[in-house]
Design a protein around this motif. Structure first.
Motif, PDB file in Angstrom:
ATOM      1  N   ALA A  20       5.012  24.057 -30.779  1.00 18.50           N
ATOM      2  CA  ALA A  20       4.959  23.119 -29.652  1.00 18.50           C
ATOM      3  C   ALA A  20       4.023  21.979 -30.018  1.00 18.50           C
ATOM      4  O   ALA A  20       3.117  22.141 -30.834  1.00 18.50           O
ATOM      5  CB  ALA A  20       4.476  23.824 -28.391  1.00 18.50           C
ATOM      6  N   ARG A  22       1.824  18.945 -27.892  1.00 20.39           N
ATOM      7  CA  ARG A  22       1.424  18.322 -26.629  1.00 20.39           C
ATOM      8  C   ARG A  22       0.855  16.948 -26.930  1.00 20.39           C
ATOM      9  O   ARG A  22      -0.034  16.804 -27.764  1.00 20.39           O
ATOM     10  CB  ARG A  22       0.379  19.165 -25.902  1.00 20.39           C
ATOM     11  N   VAL A  26       2.691  15.753 -21.706  1.00 15.88           N
ATOM     12  CA  VAL A  26       4.020  16.218 -22.088  1.00 15.88           C
ATOM     13  C   VAL A  26       3.919  17.216 -23.239  1.00 15.88           C
ATOM     14  O   VAL A  26       3.222  16.981 -24.221  1.00 15.88           O
ATOM     15  CB  VAL A  26       4.918  15.030 -22.486  1.00 15.88           C
ATOM     16  N   HIS A  28       6.397  19.481 -25.829  1.00 13.98           N
ATOM     17  CA  HIS A  28       7.724  19.748 -26.384  1.00 13.98           C
ATOM     18  C   HIS A  28       7.643  21.059 -27.156  1.00 13.98           C
ATOM     19  O   HIS A  28       6.804  21.203 -28.050  1.00 13.98           O
ATOM     20  CB  HIS A  28       8.139  18.633 -27.358  1.00 13.98           C
ATOM     21  N   VAL A  71       7.840  23.495 -16.778  1.00 13.65           N
ATOM     22  CA  VAL A  71       9.014  23.123 -17.577  1.00 13.65           C
ATOM     23  C   VAL A  71       9.947  22.239 -16.756  1.00 13.65           C
ATOM     24  O   VAL A  71      10.300  22.564 -15.617  1.00 13.65           O
ATOM     25  CB  VAL A  71       9.741  24.384 -18.102  1.00 13.65           C
ATOM     26  N   ARG A  73      12.746  20.652 -18.569  1.00 12.39           N
ATOM     27  CA  ARG A  73      14.038  20.647 -19.260  1.00 12.39           C
ATOM     28  C   ARG A  73      14.100  21.783 -20.249  1.00 12.39           C
ATOM     29  O   ARG A  73      13.121  22.087 -20.919  1.00 12.39           O
ATOM     30  CB  ARG A  73      14.236  19.344 -20.015  1.00 12.39           C
ATOM     31  N   THR A  74      15.291  22.408 -20.314  1.00 12.81           N
ATOM     32  CA  THR A  74      15.574  23.375 -21.375  1.00 12.81           C
ATOM     33  C   THR A  74      16.912  23.009 -22.010  1.00 12.81           C
ATOM     34  O   THR A  74      17.787  22.425 -21.359  1.00 12.81           O
ATOM     35  CB  THR A  74      15.650  24.824 -20.844  1.00 12.81           C
ATOM     36  N   GLU A 120      15.122  25.273 -26.628  1.00 17.87           N
ATOM     37  CA  GLU A 120      14.060  24.268 -26.646  1.00 17.87           C
ATOM     38  C   GLU A 120      13.579  24.081 -25.210  1.00 17.87           C
ATOM     39  O   GLU A 120      14.355  24.278 -24.267  1.00 17.87           O
ATOM     40  CB  GLU A 120      14.570  22.912 -27.126  1.00 17.87           C
ATOM     41  N   GLU A 122      10.850  21.505 -22.603  1.00 18.02           N
ATOM     42  CA  GLU A 122       9.910  20.405 -22.410  1.00 18.02           C
ATOM     43  C   GLU A 122       9.189  20.641 -21.092  1.00 18.02           C
ATOM     44  O   GLU A 122       9.802  21.039 -20.111  1.00 18.02           O
ATOM     45  CB  GLU A 122      10.635  19.065 -22.377  1.00 18.02           C
ATOM     46  N   VAL A 124       5.900  19.143 -18.389  1.00 18.90           N
ATOM     47  CA  VAL A 124       4.980  18.083 -18.005  1.00 18.90           C
ATOM     48  C   VAL A 124       3.915  18.725 -17.115  1.00 18.90           C
ATOM     49  O   VAL A 124       4.249  19.383 -16.123  1.00 18.90           O
ATOM     50  CB  VAL A 124       5.706  16.951 -17.246  1.00 18.90           C
TER      51      VAL A 124
END
Length: 126
Positions: A20, A22, A26, A28, A71, A73-74, A120, A122, A124
């Protein structure tokens, strides 16, 4: 400020990636498979692989100062889209109240033929 999070996988150094990353608020999380200590977990069992993957993602998020609740988005890559519902149900068990934007697509293959799912994420953080 950038924070790289490692899972300790030997492939991170070989390939040149982090589990990951950061940057600011954010995070990822890299494509994650059900591989623990070099062993594929849940061989032939897509829901189990999904559970293992989401646990690995949860640890990476925690190490980066986030939770699964952050999270947004996946992305799920699967080798057999006909198994979408059983994979999706596990995703829903974990993210039901969070409801991130999600995509699931079939791919021709993953890095190891025993991998059925790769995810995957993401996040915030506030």
């Amino acid at each position: 400020m950038r924070q790289n999070v490692s899972s300790g996988s030997p492939w991170e150094d070989v390939v040149g990636y982090s589990r990951a990353v950061r940057v600011g608020q954010v995070i990822h999380v890299a494509g994650t498979t059900a591989t623990v200590n070099g062993q594929v977990i849940g061989e032939g069992d897509a829901p189990e692989q999904t559970r293992v993957i989401l646990a690995i993602i949860e640890r990476a998020l925690r190490d980066a100062g986030a939770t699964l609740g952050d999270v947004v988005r996946t992305r799920l890559y699967v080798t057999d889209i006909s198994r979408w519902e059983e994979i999706g149900r596990v995703h829903g068990e974990v993210f039901g109240a969070v409801r991130p934007a999600a995509t699931m697509v079939q791919v021709a293959a993953l890095i190891d033929p025993r991998h059925l799912v790769e995810i995957e994420a993401e996040a915030v953080v506030d």
